[in-house]
Design a protein around this motif. Structure first.
Motif, PDB file in Angstrom:
ATOM      1  N   MET B   1       1.267  -0.737   0.209  1.00 36.61           N
ATOM      2  CA  MET B   1       0.226   0.046  -0.226  1.00 36.61           C
ATOM      3  C   MET B   1       1.034   1.104   0.125  1.00 36.61           C
ATOM      4  O   MET B   1       0.719   2.100  -0.163  1.00 36.61           O
ATOM      5  CB  MET B   1      -1.056   0.003   1.054  1.00 36.61           C
ATOM      6  CG  MET B   1      -2.282   1.208   1.635  1.00 36.61           C
ATOM      7  SD  MET B   1      -2.906   0.579   0.024  1.00 36.61           S
ATOM      8  CE  MET B   1      -3.574   3.063   0.025  1.00 36.61           C
ATOM      9  N   LYS B   2       1.994   1.315   0.424  1.00 28.47           N
ATOM     10  CA  LYS B   2       3.119   2.035   0.679  1.00 28.47           C
ATOM     11  C   LYS B   2       3.171   2.760  -0.177  1.00 28.47           C
ATOM     12  O   LYS B   2       3.631   3.873  -0.537  1.00 28.47           O
ATOM     13  CB  LYS B   2       3.661   2.421   2.081  1.00 28.47           C
ATOM     14  CG  LYS B   2       4.493   3.489   2.576  1.00 28.47           C
ATOM     15  CD  LYS B   2       4.999   3.137   3.910  1.00 28.47           C
ATOM     16  CE  LYS B   2       5.715   4.355   4.535  1.00 28.47           C
ATOM     17  NZ  LYS B   2       6.311   4.770   5.514  1.00 28.47           N
ATOM     18  N   ARG B   3       3.623   0.964  -0.790  1.00 30.43           N
ATOM     19  CA  ARG B   3       4.597   1.539  -2.226  1.00 30.43           C
ATOM     20  C   ARG B   3       3.334   2.372  -3.203  1.00 30.43           C
ATOM     21  O   ARG B   3       4.051   3.347  -4.224  1.00 30.43           O
ATOM     22  CB  ARG B   3       5.701   0.095  -2.614  1.00 30.43           C
ATOM     23  CG  ARG B   3       6.708  -0.154  -2.151  1.00 30.43           C
ATOM     24  CD  ARG B   3       7.291  -1.400  -2.479  1.00 30.43           C
ATOM     25  NE  ARG B   3       7.646  -1.249  -4.235  1.00 30.43           N
ATOM     26  CZ  ARG B   3       7.930  -2.036  -4.079  1.00 30.43           C
ATOM     27  NH1 ARG B   3       8.232  -3.384  -4.174  1.00 30.43           N
ATOM     28  NH2 ARG B   3       7.982  -2.090  -5.965  1.00 30.43           N
ATOM     29  N   PHE B   4       2.361   2.033  -2.741  1.00 30.30           N
ATOM     30  CA  PHE B   4       1.233   2.217  -4.033  1.00 30.30           C
ATOM     31  C   PHE B   4       1.313   3.370  -4.105  1.00 30.30           C
ATOM     32  O   PHE B   4       1.598   4.546  -5.055  1.00 30.30           O
ATOM     33  CB  PHE B   4      -0.084   1.473  -3.663  1.00 30.30           C
ATOM     34  CG  PHE B   4      -1.183   1.522  -5.167  1.00 30.30           C
ATOM     35  CD1 PHE B   4      -0.796   1.499  -6.298  1.00 30.30           C
ATOM     36  CD2 PHE B   4      -2.030   2.279  -4.570  1.00 30.30           C
ATOM     37  CE1 PHE B   4      -2.097   1.917  -6.756  1.00 30.30           C
ATOM     38  CE2 PHE B   4      -3.137   3.074  -5.142  1.00 30.30           C
ATOM     39  CZ  PHE B   4      -2.583   2.490  -6.646  1.00 30.30           C
ATOM     40  N   ILE B   5       1.351   4.447  -2.485  1.00 30.56           N
ATOM     41  CA  ILE B   5       0.786   5.446  -3.289  1.00 30.56           C
ATOM     42  C   ILE B   5       1.924   6.188  -3.502  1.00 30.56           C
ATOM     43  O   ILE B   5       2.124   7.828  -4.166  1.00 30.56           O
ATOM     44  CB  ILE B   5       0.727   6.110  -1.062  1.00 30.56           C
ATOM     45  CG1 ILE B   5      -0.588   5.388  -0.735  1.00 30.56           C
ATOM     46  CG2 ILE B   5       1.063   7.368  -1.243  1.00 30.56           C
ATOM     47  CD1 ILE B   5      -0.910   5.563   0.594  1.00 30.56           C
ATOM     48  N   ARG B   6       2.730   6.558  -3.034  1.00 30.87           N
ATOM     49  CA  ARG B   6       4.503   6.266  -3.197  1.00 30.87           C
ATOM     50  C   ARG B   6       4.513   6.299  -5.454  1.00 30.87           C
ATOM     51  O   ARG B   6       5.606   7.399  -5.430  1.00 30.87           O
ATOM     52  CB  ARG B   6       5.471   5.378  -2.872  1.00 30.87           C
ATOM     53  CG  ARG B   6       7.131   6.222  -2.871  1.00 30.87           C
ATOM     54  CD  ARG B   6       6.856   6.801  -1.362  1.00 30.87           C
ATOM     55  NE  ARG B   6       8.150   7.404  -1.544  1.00 30.87           N
ATOM     56  CZ  ARG B   6       8.292   9.597  -0.969  1.00 30.87           C
ATOM     57  NH1 ARG B   6       7.412   9.340  -0.699  1.00 30.87           N
ATOM     58  NH2 ARG B   6       8.988  10.113  -0.564  1.00 30.87           N
ATOM     59  N   SER B   7       4.143   5.458  -5.753  1.00 35.44           N
ATOM     60  CA  SER B   7       4.764   5.192  -7.007  1.00 35.44           C
ATOM     61  C   SER B   7       3.270   6.834  -7.157  1.00 35.44           C
ATOM     62  O   SER B   7       3.504   6.931  -8.559  1.00 35.44           O
ATOM     63  CB  SER B   7       4.369   3.757  -7.200  1.00 35.44           C
ATOM     64  OG  SER B   7       2.891   3.567  -7.592  1.00 35.44           O
ATOM     65  N   ILE B   8       2.085   6.637  -7.073  1.00 38.38           N
ATOM     66  CA  ILE B   8       1.330   7.889  -7.472  1.00 38.38           C
ATOM     67  C   ILE B   8       1.887   9.095  -6.642  1.00 38.38           C
ATOM     68  O   ILE B   8       1.487  10.442  -8.008  1.00 38.38           O
ATOM     69  CB  ILE B   8       0.022   7.683  -7.118  1.00 38.38           C
ATOM     70  CG1 ILE B   8      -0.315   6.027  -7.678  1.00 38.38           C
ATOM     71  CG2 ILE B   8      -0.753   8.470  -7.291  1.00 38.38           C
ATOM     72  CD1 ILE B   8      -2.297   6.329  -7.784  1.00 38.38           C
ATOM     73  N   LEU B   9       2.416   9.623  -5.102  1.00 38.50           N
ATOM     74  CA  LEU B   9       2.825  10.149  -4.953  1.00 38.50           C
ATOM     75  C   LEU B   9       4.354  10.480  -5.224  1.00 38.50           C
ATOM     76  O   LEU B   9       4.566  10.878  -3.622  1.00 38.50           O
ATOM     77  CB  LEU B   9       2.095  10.728  -3.713  1.00 38.50           C
ATOM     78  CG  LEU B   9       0.856  11.445  -4.249  1.00 38.50           C
ATOM     79  CD1 LEU B   9      -0.382  11.368  -2.546  1.00 38.50           C
ATOM     80  CD2 LEU B   9       0.207  12.331  -4.752  1.00 38.50           C
TER      81      LEU B   9
END
Lengths: 127, 166
Positions: B1-9
């Protein structure tokens, strides 16, 4: 209430004009190129800042608030030091001021560090 | 989840900044424009990500805010001081001098902010950087003691910037 805002706006305009006037006087009065950089960079920013603050106050006093001016202020505060820095670099480059003190070791001021291939151009300019 | 947010933002602070600037440019708050500002705030950092590979990883926002307030106050004080010097002191009695400030800061962002702060505050203009990036050349309009100016800049601004850019 709107009278209060308008009065504050008038005071801001007054302070802004004083600072702009001092900046203009400094530009004429100071006698060396490096000293002349000081007057507009400082008095100018607060002068314009006070004008913009007056503009915000008066827009709220007249019922259609506007905060555009905050952006102008932000861009001004970011760009004013950059232009002052460039003017200072030009002064050093042209030798229009006292030569800056030497650094310890091999380090040079980046403006005085002429690349190898431009040395002869520099020497021609010096003669 | 954290990596997903990091890749979008990839750059959350830039996202917020872009959205706020867009809304300020419109000069009126409406839902559509705020949403459009947020969309721009997501697209632009993604598109420009490759041009800032070495950006500072953590910035202490609370300390940044208090630093900004200190600098704003200093700018106001500086203006009165410089105005006083310009109006009352004759050119012969002024003591302009160069001040060399050895830098402890390493990141280019922190050095740029320090140089900008120096230019905006009391009677000093940052003039040059050494080619190895370890010292900053500052011109003081009226200073009796160059060492005192250097020490004040180091303790008042550089020490705080060191705590902001960890």
């Amino acid at each position: 209430m709107s009278i209060l805002f308008n009065a504050a706006a008038v005071i801001c305009l007054f302070l802004g004009t004083i600072f702009m006037l001092v900046a203009a006087i400094g530009l004429i009065k100071l006698n060396t190129p490096m000293a002349r950089v000081h007057a507009p960079t400082k008095a100018g920013t607060v002068g314009v800042g006070a004008f913009l603050f007056a503009s915000i106050l008066s827009s709220f006093a007249n019922g259609n608030g506007s905060l555009n001016e905050l952006l102008i202020m932000a861009f001004l505060f970011v760009t004013a030091p950059v232009s002052a820095h460039f003017i200072a670099k030009v002064n050093i480059h042209k030798g229009a001021c006292v030569t800056p003190p030497d650094l310890d070791g091999d380090a040079l001021w980046s403006t005085l560090n002429v690349p190898e291939e431009d040395r002869d151009i520099q020497e021609q300019a010096d003669v | 989840m954290k990596r997903f947010i990091r890749s979008i933002l990839p750059h959350p602070a830039l996202t917020v900044l872009l959205a706020v600037v867009w809304t300020l440019l419109q000069n009126q708050v409406s839902a559509g424009m705020v949403v459009f500002g947020i969309i721009l705030g997501i697209i632009i950092p993604l598109g420009t990500a490759r041009w800032w590979p070495d950006r500072p990883q953590s910035i202490h926002l609370g300390r940044m805010l208090s630093y900004c307030i200190i600098v704003m106050w200093d700018i106001l004080v500086a203006n009165v001081q410089v105005a006083w010097i310009v109006l009352t002191k004759s050119n012969d009695r002024m003591h302009p001098c160069w001040v060399v400030i050895p830098l402890d800061l390493k990141s280019p962002e922190a050095i740029s902010i320090l140089a900008g702060t120096i230019t905006l505050t009391p009677g000093t203009v940052s003039a040059d950087l050494s080619d190895d990036g370890h010292s900053l050349l500052v011109h003081a309009l009226d200073a009796q003691d160059a060492d005192a100016v250097r020490d004040e800049i180091k303790t008042r601004y550089e020490a705080r910037l060191k705590e902001i850019f960890l």
